[in-house]
Design an enzyme around this catalytic site. Sequence first.
Site, short mmCIF file in Angstrom:
data_model
loop_
_atom_site.label_atom_id
_atom_site.label_comp_id
_atom_site.label_asym_id
_atom_site.label_seq_id
_atom_site.Cartn_x
_atom_site.Cartn_y
_atom_site.Cartn_z
N LYS A 4 0.87 -1.18 0.00
CA LYS A 4 0.00 0.00 0.00
C LYS A 4 0.91 1.23 0.00
O LYS A 4 1.19 1.82 1.05
CB LYS A 4 -0.93 -0.04 1.22
CG LYS A 4 -2.06 0.97 1.16
CD LYS A 4 -3.04 0.73 2.30
CE LYS A 4 -4.01 1.88 2.49
NZ LYS A 4 -4.88 2.17 1.37
N1 PMP Z 1 -7.93 -1.88 -2.38
C1 PMP Z 1 -7.37 -0.65 -2.40
C2 PMP Z 1 -6.68 -0.19 -3.64
C3 PMP Z 1 -7.44 0.16 -1.26
O1 PMP Z 1 -6.90 1.37 -1.27
C4 PMP Z 1 -8.11 -0.30 -0.11
C5 PMP Z 1 -8.21 0.57 1.10
N2 PMP Z 1 -7.09 0.43 1.93
C6 PMP Z 1 -8.67 -1.59 -0.14
C7 PMP Z 1 -8.56 -2.34 -1.30
C8 PMP Z 1 -9.37 -2.15 1.06
O2 PMP Z 1 -8.41 -2.48 2.06
P1 PMP Z 1 -8.80 -2.43 3.60
O3 PMP Z 1 -10.01 -3.25 3.76
O4 PMP Z 1 -7.61 -3.03 4.29
O5 PMP Z 1 -9.02 -1.02 3.96
#
Ligand code: PMP
Length: 322
Positions: A161
Amino acid sequence: MPLKASRTIWHDGELVRWEQATVHVLSHALHYGSSVFEGIRVYKTPDGPVGFRLTDHIERMYNSARVYQLKIPYPPETLVAACKEVIRDNDLMEGAYIRPIAFRGYGEMGVAGNPEDPARCSIAAWEWGSYLGEGGIEHGVDVCVSSWQRVAPNTVPALAKAGGNYLSSILVTLEARRLGFTEGIALNTEGFVSEGAGENLFLVQDGKIHTPPVAASILAGLTRDAVIKLARSLGLEVVEQHIPRELLYIADEVFLTGTAAEVTPVRSVDRITVGSGKRGPVTERLQNEFFGLFDGSTSDRWGWLEPILDASDEQTDCPVAL
Ligand code: PMP
């Protein structure tokens, strides 16, 4: 959604005033996208405010940093405690969104930066409502399949991320909004469904739940993981498999998951109505299970709810530079 400023930000180990949490314009991350970050929600529960999967989020941030040889100069426990401290210091006990970020700062200006330089690190938190609109959780949102594909394997790693990944998400979202949709869904370079610009995607067909695998250029969302576990605990079948685009049009239900989006039904894809065009029964059941974690009606069998007012964190000893 405009950001509601809080009072303080944890900035390289000390709490500073919101306005003072600034960096140099020659910070590496600003030029090359070399930041890693997280988004974490704080929920109010009958037992006090909790960070949802706070430690798992911080661990994911360290994994993202590992991919880019970014040295976060604190152990993960320090950042977990600092996240709680930011919530307490800003009196955000009613619920909030926490944004920890680590990034290559001002120093070497070469593309790689110096892997030995310690990362800069900040944690902000603010009040944040529903990401995909207030009615979205109940009535569902309208999405489109983007003309922009998700990053290809072995180019920009989707599982990290990192700030730079969001250039892809920005293009997907801008296009979707320009065309009048709430959110855009990206296909991967093989043409299978990947994920939303900031959410993972699920669909329901004949009572079975499908979601793309981690190899489909997705971020391994923690809400995705929570929903898979909650669904399985209800005896529902969940399969991680490649999803052809047209399944989105045929599915009985489609929904998105993410820290910001929580569990949001999709009522149309490319203006084609999904199922009945309303939140489907499986989506609603999973929403109840998910939101039930925070009102106590779903028991937290996984240790996902991490108290913000944890007595063991009270001595965090964080210097305050106000
Ligand atoms: N995909 C992307 C590209 C994201 O930015 C997010 C948000 N963090 C998610 C999926 C969902 O991840 P999470 O459930 O850990 O927030």
